[in-house]
Design a protein around this motif. Structure first.
Motif, PDB file in Angstrom:
ATOM      1  N   ARG A 122       0.841  -1.185   0.000  1.00  0.00           N
ATOM      2  CA  ARG A 122       0.000   0.000   0.000  1.00  0.00           C
ATOM      3  C   ARG A 122       0.882   1.242   0.000  1.00  0.00           C
ATOM      4  O   ARG A 122       1.877   1.320   0.726  1.00  0.00           O
ATOM      5  CB  ARG A 122      -0.886  -0.022   1.236  1.00  0.00           C
ATOM      6  CG  ARG A 122      -1.958   1.036   1.191  1.00  0.00           C
ATOM      7  CD  ARG A 122      -3.028   0.806   2.203  1.00  0.00           C
ATOM      8  NE  ARG A 122      -3.766  -0.399   1.856  1.00  0.00           N
ATOM      9  CZ  ARG A 122      -4.487  -1.089   2.707  1.00  0.00           C
ATOM     10  NH1 ARG A 122      -4.560  -0.729   3.952  1.00  0.00           N
ATOM     11  NH2 ARG A 122      -5.143  -2.158   2.316  1.00  0.00           N
ATOM     12  N   LEU A 123       0.521   2.195  -0.832  1.00  0.00           N
ATOM     13  CA  LEU A 123       1.203   3.495  -0.883  1.00  0.00           C
ATOM     14  C   LEU A 123       0.603   4.377   0.201  1.00  0.00           C
ATOM     15  O   LEU A 123      -0.607   4.596   0.229  1.00  0.00           O
ATOM     16  CB  LEU A 123       1.011   4.127  -2.267  1.00  0.00           C
ATOM     17  CG  LEU A 123       1.646   5.482  -2.508  1.00  0.00           C
ATOM     18  CD1 LEU A 123       3.164   5.401  -2.394  1.00  0.00           C
ATOM     19  CD2 LEU A 123       1.253   6.016  -3.876  1.00  0.00           C
ATOM     20  N   THR A 124       1.432   4.863   1.117  1.00  0.00           N
ATOM     21  CA  THR A 124       0.935   5.660   2.240  1.00  0.00           C
ATOM     22  C   THR A 124       1.272   7.142   2.128  1.00  0.00           C
ATOM     23  O   THR A 124       0.632   7.968   2.763  1.00  0.00           O
ATOM     24  CB  THR A 124       1.489   5.116   3.567  1.00  0.00           C
ATOM     25  OG1 THR A 124       2.915   5.168   3.531  1.00  0.00           O
ATOM     26  CG2 THR A 124       1.034   3.676   3.794  1.00  0.00           C
ATOM     27  N   THR A 125       2.302   7.453   1.353  1.00  0.00           N
ATOM     28  CA  THR A 125       2.720   8.838   1.136  1.00  0.00           C
ATOM     29  C   THR A 125       3.523   8.874  -0.158  1.00  0.00           C
ATOM     30  O   THR A 125       3.875   7.838  -0.694  1.00  0.00           O
ATOM     31  CB  THR A 125       3.556   9.358   2.323  1.00  0.00           C
ATOM     32  OG1 THR A 125       3.818  10.755   2.153  1.00  0.00           O
ATOM     33  CG2 THR A 125       4.860   8.612   2.460  1.00  0.00           C
TER      34      THR A 125
ATOM     35  N   ARG B 149      -2.061  11.485  -9.059  1.00  0.00           N
ATOM     36  CA  ARG B 149      -1.783  11.046  -7.694  1.00  0.00           C
ATOM     37  C   ARG B 149      -3.070  10.460  -7.119  1.00  0.00           C
ATOM     38  O   ARG B 149      -4.060  11.177  -6.989  1.00  0.00           O
ATOM     39  CB  ARG B 149      -1.325  12.205  -6.819  1.00  0.00           C
ATOM     40  CG  ARG B 149       0.076  12.677  -7.140  1.00  0.00           C
ATOM     41  CD  ARG B 149       0.488  13.751  -6.170  1.00  0.00           C
ATOM     42  NE  ARG B 149       1.854  14.158  -6.420  1.00  0.00           N
ATOM     43  CZ  ARG B 149       2.622  14.711  -5.505  1.00  0.00           C
ATOM     44  NH1 ARG B 149       2.160  14.943  -4.297  1.00  0.00           N
ATOM     45  NH2 ARG B 149       3.856  15.047  -5.801  1.00  0.00           N
ATOM     46  N   PRO B 150      -3.048   9.180  -6.763  1.00  0.00           N
ATOM     47  CA  PRO B 150      -4.255   8.584  -6.198  1.00  0.00           C
ATOM     48  C   PRO B 150      -4.490   9.074  -4.771  1.00  0.00           C
ATOM     49  O   PRO B 150      -3.590   9.602  -4.119  1.00  0.00           O
ATOM     50  CB  PRO B 150      -3.936   7.088  -6.203  1.00  0.00           C
ATOM     51  CG  PRO B 150      -2.450   7.025  -6.103  1.00  0.00           C
ATOM     52  CD  PRO B 150      -1.947   8.222  -6.861  1.00  0.00           C
ATOM     53  N   SER B 151      -5.713   8.892  -4.290  1.00  0.00           N
ATOM     54  CA  SER B 151      -6.007   9.167  -2.880  1.00  0.00           C
ATOM     55  C   SER B 151      -5.227   8.175  -2.034  1.00  0.00           C
ATOM     56  O   SER B 151      -5.095   7.014  -2.404  1.00  0.00           O
ATOM     57  CB  SER B 151      -7.496   8.996  -2.606  1.00  0.00           C
ATOM     58  OG  SER B 151      -8.263   9.799  -3.445  1.00  0.00           O
ATOM     59  N   LEU B 152      -4.714   8.638  -0.909  1.00  0.00           N
ATOM     60  CA  LEU B 152      -3.921   7.776  -0.031  1.00  0.00           C
ATOM     61  C   LEU B 152      -4.720   7.363   1.186  1.00  0.00           C
ATOM     62  O   LEU B 152      -5.535   8.134   1.659  1.00  0.00           O
ATOM     63  CB  LEU B 152      -2.643   8.505   0.401  1.00  0.00           C
ATOM     64  CG  LEU B 152      -1.707   8.893  -0.730  1.00  0.00           C
ATOM     65  CD1 LEU B 152      -0.531   9.690  -0.184  1.00  0.00           C
ATOM     66  CD2 LEU B 152      -1.236   7.680  -1.503  1.00  0.00           C
TER      67      LEU B 152
ATOM     68  N   GLY C  84       5.519  10.367  -6.537  1.00  0.00           N
ATOM     69  CA  GLY C  84       4.611  11.492  -6.794  1.00  0.00           C
ATOM     70  C   GLY C  84       4.874  12.181  -8.115  1.00  0.00           C
ATOM     71  O   GLY C  84       4.372  13.272  -8.344  1.00  0.00           O
ATOM     72  N   ASN C  85       5.652  11.557  -8.998  1.00  0.00           N
ATOM     73  CA  ASN C  85       6.021  12.165 -10.267  1.00  0.00           C
ATOM     74  C   ASN C  85       5.312  11.549 -11.469  1.00  0.00           C
ATOM     75  O   ASN C  85       5.739  11.729 -12.599  1.00  0.00           O
ATOM     76  CB  ASN C  85       7.536  12.069 -10.474  1.00  0.00           C
ATOM     77  CG  ASN C  85       8.279  12.895  -9.455  1.00  0.00           C
ATOM     78  OD1 ASN C  85       7.954  14.048  -9.233  1.00  0.00           O
ATOM     79  ND2 ASN C  85       9.262  12.290  -8.807  1.00  0.00           N
TER      80      ASN C  85
END
Length: 74
Positions: A5-8, A55-58, A50-51
């Motif tokens: 999971r991407l958290t930031t 950018r998805p919702s976290l 983030g490039n």
């Protein structure tokens, strides 16, 4: 089921977390595939940092590809 999971938006080690949760149950007309391998692509690293183009919702699940065992019929 384990997933990343991407958290930031940051370096991969700081931005991702391995989580364990329930396996989703397939709905009518769907099936579940056992994933044996999931590749990491250059676009995944762009998303994590983030490039990427969006950018998805976290928090957000990562990965869009996977390889499962070949089904040989019944």
């Amino acid at each position: 089921m384990k997933s990343i999971r991407l958290t930031t938006f940051d370096e991969p080690a700081a931005a991702t977390k391995l989580v364990d949760g329930p396996s989703p149950r397939p709905a009518a007309g769907q099936l579940r595939v056992a994933v044996e391998a999931a590749p990491i692509n250059p676009s995944d690293f762009l998303l994590i940092s983030g490039n990427y183009g969006y950018r998805p919702s976290l928090p957000s699940p990562l990965g869009a590809e996977g390889v499962g065992p070949r089904h040989r019929g019944r």
